[in-house]
Design an enzyme around this catalytic site. Structure first.
Site, PDB file in Angstrom:
ATOM      1  N   ASP A 134      37.972  29.689  24.146  1.00  0.00           N
ATOM      2  CA  ASP A 134      37.173  30.789  23.598  1.00  0.00           C
ATOM      3  C   ASP A 134      37.866  32.116  23.849  1.00  0.00           C
ATOM      4  O   ASP A 134      37.430  33.153  23.356  1.00  0.00           O
ATOM      5  CB  ASP A 134      35.772  30.796  24.240  1.00  0.00           C
ATOM      6  CG  ASP A 134      34.870  31.839  23.611  1.00  0.00           C
ATOM      7  OD1 ASP A 134      34.757  31.844  22.364  1.00  0.00           O
ATOM      8  OD2 ASP A 134      34.296  32.663  24.344  1.00  0.00           O
TER       9      ASP A 134
ATOM     10  N   HIS B 123      36.230  34.525  21.356  1.00  0.00           N
ATOM     11  CA  HIS B 123      35.434  35.144  22.432  1.00  0.00           C
ATOM     12  C   HIS B 123      33.960  35.251  22.014  1.00  0.00           C
ATOM     13  O   HIS B 123      33.356  36.325  22.035  1.00  0.00           O
ATOM     14  CB  HIS B 123      35.994  36.520  22.801  1.00  0.00           C
ATOM     15  CG  HIS B 123      35.722  36.884  24.233  1.00  0.00           C
ATOM     16  ND1 HIS B 123      36.673  37.418  25.067  1.00  0.00           N
ATOM     17  CD2 HIS B 123      34.595  36.774  24.991  1.00  0.00           C
ATOM     18  CE1 HIS B 123      36.138  37.639  26.262  1.00  0.00           C
ATOM     19  NE2 HIS B 123      34.884  37.245  26.235  1.00  0.00           N
TER      20      HIS B 123
ATOM     21  N   ARG C  66      38.528  33.782  30.908  1.00  0.00           N
ATOM     22  CA  ARG C  66      39.447  34.841  30.476  1.00  0.00           C
ATOM     23  C   ARG C  66      40.790  34.195  30.126  1.00  0.00           C
ATOM     24  O   ARG C  66      41.276  33.313  30.838  1.00  0.00           O
ATOM     25  CB  ARG C  66      39.659  35.884  31.584  1.00  0.00           C
ATOM     26  CG  ARG C  66      38.502  36.850  31.759  1.00  0.00           C
ATOM     27  CD  ARG C  66      38.331  37.800  30.569  1.00  0.00           C
ATOM     28  NE  ARG C  66      37.222  38.727  30.732  1.00  0.00           N
ATOM     29  CZ  ARG C  66      35.966  38.530  30.315  1.00  0.00           C
ATOM     30  NH1 ARG C  66      35.644  37.408  29.694  1.00  0.00           N
ATOM     31  NH2 ARG C  66      35.047  39.449  30.498  1.00  0.00           N
TER      32      ARG C  66
ATOM     33  N   GLU D  44      44.451  38.248  23.439  1.00  0.00           N
ATOM     34  CA  GLU D  44      43.408  38.314  22.411  1.00  0.00           C
ATOM     35  C   GLU D  44      43.079  39.734  21.960  1.00  0.00           C
ATOM     36  O   GLU D  44      42.587  39.931  20.853  1.00  0.00           O
ATOM     37  CB  GLU D  44      42.132  37.629  22.895  1.00  0.00           C
ATOM     38  CG  GLU D  44      41.383  38.410  23.989  1.00  0.00           C
ATOM     39  CD  GLU D  44      40.091  37.716  24.422  1.00  0.00           C
ATOM     40  OE1 GLU D  44      40.115  36.492  24.594  1.00  0.00           O
ATOM     41  OE2 GLU D  44      39.083  38.427  24.585  1.00  0.00           O
TER      42      GLU D  44
END
Ligand code: NAD
Length: 344
Positions: free
Chosen positions: A254, A291, A230, A259
């Site tokens: 990622d 993500h 996260r 985000e």
């Protein structure tokens, strides 16, 4: 027929839900993310299905409750975006604790190999008929020390993969797995000893910004950081500074702490930018994916299967194995008393 309103739906989400439905439920797929402005769209449904960047805070929970929503199906593992304390005794929150830890663990190594061996640069060069190797030197993973933060389902598979590369593996977990032979070290030692640090713990009060100026100062010069967990585990501005002065030599990201406003969408036409995100993606030593670590066929199928099983179990009064209960989650040592397999 029971109506389920899906928020933040993408074409790839629908495939397996439609295939596995068997005409049992009516799916209403919305592209909107769930938040206080869109919660009205849940009116008339007893069940909603949400994802990682939906904002399910106290206000949204109270609105859902007032509209008669009884179940929130999270089609993901993490639930840091759900105020499950507010949901407690009002709305049942169910999630998919594991759909393919392999998908995330494999992406973790995919990112590390790509950034270290500069595959993304080589791909662009050779398409241009530029076969020069200057600037593409990487390092062997063999014999390097990887520090795994969080040795749950994903962390454990990352450990297995790292063993295949002949890496030295150390780990930190707030709740170590006592039945394993994992080489646990203190958090400080993990920072000091690792050539590569990979994050696999959940985002919560304790873990927010655990990678910050202070922890970075304890790390080896030239360390690589991988975050497929996260975004807010890392203080992005501190990371940026450390990348710019090469204390951190590479970052595979990622996820990103802000985000929600950017990821999963094509924002290429937008003029306003998130300055930190712009600076991060433009660093030559950063590889960023949106993500994407979960996105395999197997994971999408398992997500739909478990989500629908959760729903069947709820309506058939069966035990709810995947309930996110405030009492159980806040106090991991004592779980709630169960009545018919459900938290009580
Ligand atoms: P898990 O629950 O199986 O494992 C999490 C581990 O973290 C546990 O061993 C737990 O004890 C440990 N932990 C808890 N608090 C900690 C702390 N303060 N410090 C260190 N460790 C701590 O979860 P998992 O399935 O392995 O998933 C890990 C994380 O990966 C999830 O929380 C989720 O945020 C993230 N995730 C990302 C994607 C993606 O697409 N990028 C997909 C799935 C999951």
């Amino acid at each position: 027929m029971q109506k389920i309103v899906f928020f933040d739906t993408k074409p790839y989400d629908k495939i397996w839900f439609d295939k596995l439905n068997n005409g049992k439920y009516e799916f209403v797929y919305l592209e909107n993310k769930l938040c206080k402005e869109t919660v009205i769209l849940a009116k008339g449904a007893e069940v909603i299905c949400a994802f990682v960047n939906d904002v399910i805070d106290k206000d949204v929970i109270n609105n859902l409750y007032n509209f008669g929503v009884k179940v929130i199906l999270m089609r993901c593992a993490g639930y840091n975006n759900v105020d499950f304390k507010s949901a407690y005794e009002k709305i049942t929150v169910l999630r998919v604790p594991a759909y393919s830890p392999y998908a995330v663990a494999e992406h973790t190594f995919g990112m590390l190999l790509a950034l270290n061996r500069k595959l993304h640069k080589a791909y662009n060069r050779t398409r241009d008929f530029n076969f020069n190797l200057n600037g593409l030197t990487g390092f062997d993973l063999h014999n390097k020390t990887i520090g795994i933060m969080g040795t749950g389902k994903i962390g454990q598979i990352v450990i297995n993969i790292a063993q295949g590369f002949g890496m030295n593996i150390i780990a930190y977990d707030a709740f170590p797995n006592e039945n394993s032979d994992i080489n646990y070290v203190s958090l400080d030692n993990l920072f000091k000893m690792s050539d590569i640090i990979s994050l696999h713990c959940p985002l919560n009060k304790e873990t927010k910004h655990m990678i910050n100026q202070n922890s970075i100062s304890k790390m080896r010069d030239g360390v690589y950081i991988i975050n497929t967990s996260r975004g807010a585990l890392i203080n992005s501005n501190d990371l940026l500074t450390a990348l710019q002065n090469e204390k951190i030599k590479g970052a595979c990201l990622d996820v990103y702490e802000e985000e929600a406003e950017w990821f999963f969408e094509d924002k290429s036409e937008m003029t306003s930018q998130d300055e930190t995100l712009s600076l991060l993606v433009n660093q030559p030593n950063v590889l960023l994916t949106s993500h994407q670590a979960f996105l395999t066929n197997e994971a999408l199928k398992n997500i739909a299967q478990t989500t629908l099983q959760n729903l069947d179990d709820y309506f058939e009064n069966k035990p709810l194995e995947n309930e996110v209960c405030y009492r159980c989650t806040e106090n991991r040592k004592t779980s709630c008393p169960k009545v018919n397999g459900r938290c009580f």
